[in-house]
Design an enzyme around this catalytic site. Structure first.
Site, mmCIF file in Angstrom:
data_model
loop_
_atom_site.group_PDB
_atom_site.id
_atom_site.type_symbol
_atom_site.label_atom_id
_atom_site.label_comp_id
_atom_site.label_asym_id
_atom_site.label_seq_id
_atom_site.Cartn_x
_atom_site.Cartn_y
_atom_site.Cartn_z
ATOM 1 N N LYS A 144 0.867 -1.181 0.000
ATOM 2 C CA LYS A 144 0.000 0.000 0.000
ATOM 3 C C LYS A 144 0.906 1.233 0.000
ATOM 4 O O LYS A 144 1.921 1.256 0.683
ATOM 5 C CB LYS A 144 -0.889 0.029 1.254
ATOM 6 C CG LYS A 144 -1.712 -1.243 1.457
ATOM 7 C CD LYS A 144 -2.923 -1.288 0.533
ATOM 8 C CE LYS A 144 -3.650 -2.601 0.685
ATOM 9 N NZ LYS A 144 -3.070 -3.692 -0.099
ATOM 10 N N ASP A 145 0.497 2.244 -0.724
ATOM 11 C CA ASP A 145 1.312 3.451 -0.828
ATOM 12 C C ASP A 145 1.270 4.279 0.445
ATOM 13 O O ASP A 145 0.533 3.993 1.378
ATOM 14 C CB ASP A 145 0.840 4.304 -2.005
ATOM 15 C CG ASP A 145 1.318 3.734 -3.332
ATOM 16 O OD1 ASP A 145 2.015 2.717 -3.304
ATOM 17 O OD2 ASP A 145 0.980 4.308 -4.376
ATOM 18 N N LYS A 146 2.037 5.365 0.387
ATOM 19 C CA LYS A 146 2.251 6.164 1.589
ATOM 20 C C LYS A 146 1.111 7.123 1.894
ATOM 21 O O LYS A 146 0.628 7.178 3.019
ATOM 22 C CB LYS A 146 3.564 6.938 1.400
ATOM 23 C CG LYS A 146 3.861 7.891 2.522
ATOM 24 C CD LYS A 146 5.219 8.539 2.350
ATOM 25 C CE LYS A 146 5.418 9.591 3.414
ATOM 26 N NZ LYS A 146 6.758 10.101 3.498
#
Length: 656
Positions: free
Chosen positions: A288-290
């Site tokens: 999952k991205d930031k």
């Protein structure tokens, strides 16, 4: 249905300053914000939209996903990076908006079409994590939620006191002993306020926190000491957790991880540092991205739920819960997708426009383009590096990664690039980098080690995932362009010669079968040696595009096996599932417009909306399959260009 022609002026997305971040987060907030370039391995590209003009995106190369297994050198550099202060970042002479003039637009990467005919409108996706929330959907179709912080009761667990009874100095000495970092063969800990109970807790603490160590009690000059020593020499460390793990318990502790403003690998690096274990004992189904609040399942080998729950007391912006013991780890790609909750604030669309846009998203969907973060944020897009790798142009690969470029970058990277351009000396350029784990640092280290005549081996030092990210970016670039051409030439209906999947095998739509399919069945290939191409003029368009890049579509095998592309198939149109939306009125731009899992755990009441307010927001919920981009769904609703270049220009104008 007619394809709506692209219009980059019709809708806009304005990104406000990050006024919703906790004070301590605001204090830590770096001038350089690391924009998501995640090449999600089987996971949804959980892609919050770009940052405000006060944030510079980091080097695109530095932002890619990391390999799980790190060597000692990488571990040291990681600590070096964590200790990096902002002092080294000097004010850039040009503004972020000026720098982003050199960035990519959607047009540059083949994103040109919309499927719906509604009129676009503008909205603000705020730089508040609480406006973009992602919940992973597991292989059983269950949406991950953090709703239980309790620890499974287990007689084998040490008492809670065991986690706090040792001093920091005790822990350091025991860790050095455990890892054979000093010449001592034992560590003695004096028992203050001696009681049998106290001694028992210390014994339990050492054995549970430092597997592989044994303990005994000794009398020395009238004082009681607990002495820790190695159970069976160095072999005991090969699998230290097996010494204290109950046989009846599953080897893996599964838990739900709630995180804010951290990508998955960064989060695992933080957890492993606190637990003093290697990151590769963790497993997950998708990265999952930031820039979001994300909720996903993680599994870890032989770390108790009790130890994991203790981290809730010392970690900011993380919460761990929903613990259970299982026999197996998690595997990449096992997830069914992700569920998104997104708030677009201060929307200008009428209720009718919103209704049309959301109904179209629900019924027709959106073009399954690879989103902008797939291609990087500077004037050197990732797909150019990928193309050079496929062409075997290794000097160009080196040059593209290391040369000075226009665009937003950290100050030390700019200096490193300048030094490289001036001296072409890898060791000298490397000295300019305080953070050597970025791709530039790894390549320079490789060039120092193997020399300028062996760029292939030097490039090979970069973790495999990062290297493959470049060629996947090139495939994505080709796919985006070909899909736009397919929609331009044939619209939104299946035609003879299109491809559909039967199981995992692609087959052609024949003239007689056209009415048996819809556009939602049609797939297009990512170029490779193991795919077939449509039987209409788009096939020739693929060939011509690759030929223009000096690549042969009939020979996608590379002399280096890692860079041989087998190809894959990707759906042209994605119809999100579980689509719902509401338009809400609000007065205060800072108030959250829905509760997160942590809010619910803390018993916060959900927000109450007035029937009228200064502003309107569109709150939308939808689920997407793996490897699809939420920003592309939002783009279809607003009819806007999602590139940072465009957002920054809109943002700058809006702020004036």
């Amino acid at each position: 249905m007619e394809t709506a022609s692209v219009s980059l002026k019709r809708g806009c997305l304005v990104v406000e300053d990050n006024d919703g971040v906790a004070p301590q987060e605001q204090a830590k907030k770096q001038k350089v914000s690391e924009l998501g370039l995640s090449n999600s391995q089987g996971g949804v590209e959980n892609d919050a939209l770009p940052p405000s003009e006060n944030d510079e995106p980091a080097s695109l190369e530095a932002e890619s996903a990391m390999d799980d297994g790190k060597n000692e050198e990488d571990q040291e550099e990681e600590e070096e990076e964590d200790g990096l202060s902002e002092a080294g970042d000097e004010e850039e002479p040009e503004s972020f908006a000026d720098m982003m003039k050199h960035g990519l637009t959607e047009l540059d990467v083949g994103i040109t079409k919309f499927v719906s005919s509604h009129q676009g409108f503008s909205g603000i996706l705020k730089e508040r994590y609480s406006d973009f929330v992602v919940h992973e959907i597991g292989k059983d179709g269950r949406v991950s939620h953090l709703d239980d912080l309790s620890v499974p009761v287990d007689e084998e667990d040490p008492p809670e006191d065991a986690l706090t009874v040792l001093t920091a100095e005790d822990r350091q000495q025991l860790e050095e002993l455990q890892l054979f970092k000093n010449k001592e063969t034992s560590v003695a800990i004096e028992v203050i306020e001696d009681t049998k109970e106290k001694r028992t807790i210390i014994h339990q603490a050492i054995k549970s926190l430092f597997p592989g160590l044994e303990t005994k009690t000794e009398d020395r000059e009238g004082k009681k000491y607990i002495v820790a020593y190695h159970a069976a020499g160095k072999k005991a460390l090969a699998n230290p957790r097996k010494h204290s793990w109950p046989k009846s318990r599953g080897s893996y502790c599964h838990f739900v991880l709630y995180k804010e403003n951290k990508d998955t690998m960064d989060a695992i690096n933080v957890l492993s540092k606190y637990l003093r274990v290697k990151p590769n004992i963790f497993s997950y189904m998708g990265t999952k991205d930031k820039r979001a609040i994300t909720v996903q399942e993680i599994a870890v080998l032989k770390i108790s739920a009790q130890r994991l729950a203790h981290l809730n007391k010392c970690l900011m912006n993380f919460k761990l819960g929903n613990f259970s013991y299982q026999k197996s780890p998690l595997k990449l790609g096992e997830l069914q997708g992700n569920h998104f909750t997104v708030v677009l604030r201060n929307i200008t669309g009428t209720d009718e426009q919103v209704q049309q846009a959301m109904q179209s998203l629900k019924e027709t969907g959106f073009i399954n383009y690879y989103g902008m973060q797939r291609f990087g944020t500077t004037a050197v897009p990732t797909y150019q590096v990928g193309r050079a790798i496929l062409q075997n142009s290794w000097t160009e690969v080196m040059d593209l990664i290391l040369k000075p470029r226009s665009g937003a970058e950290k100050g030390y990277l700019v200096k490193c690039r300048e030094e490289w351009a001036k001296t072409k000396d890898p060791a000298s350029a490397l000295k300019k980098l305080p953070v050597k784990r970025c791709v530039e640092g790894q390549l320079l280290r490789g060039l120092s080690k193997y020399g300028m005549k062996n760029i292939v081996s030097a490039f090979g030092i970069i973790p495999r995932n990062n290297r493959l990210m470049y060629i996947h970016s090139y495939q994505s670039y080709v796919w985006n362009n070909m899909v736009s051409k397919r929609i331009e030439d044939y619209g939104l209906k299946p035609v003879p010669g299109d491809l559909v999947l039967k199981g995992a095998t692609a087959t052609y739509i024949e003239e007689d079968d056209v009415n048996s399919y819809s556009i939602h069945d049609v797939v297009m290939p990512l170029p490779g040696f193991d795919v077939i191409y449509p039987k209409h003029k788009i096939s020739e368009a693929y060939r011509e595009m690759l030929m223009a890049d000096s690549l042969d579509i009939d020979n996608m095998r590379h002399t280096i096996r890692d860079y041989s592309l087998s190809g894959a198939y990707r759906k042209v149109i994605i119809r999100p599932q579980n689509v719902s939306w509401e338009v809400v009125a609000y007065d205060d731009p800072k108030i959250p417009l829905f509760n997160t899992d942590v809010d619910n755990l803390e018993g916060k009441p959900p927000p109450v909306f007035a029937s009228e307010g200064k502003y309107k927001a569109l709150k939308m919920d939808f689920s997407l399959p793996p490897s699809t981009y939420a920003t592309m769904a939002i783009r279809e609703v607003l009819k806007m260009d999602t590139s940072i270049k465009n957002q920054t220009q809109l943002n700058t104008n809006w702020l004036r």
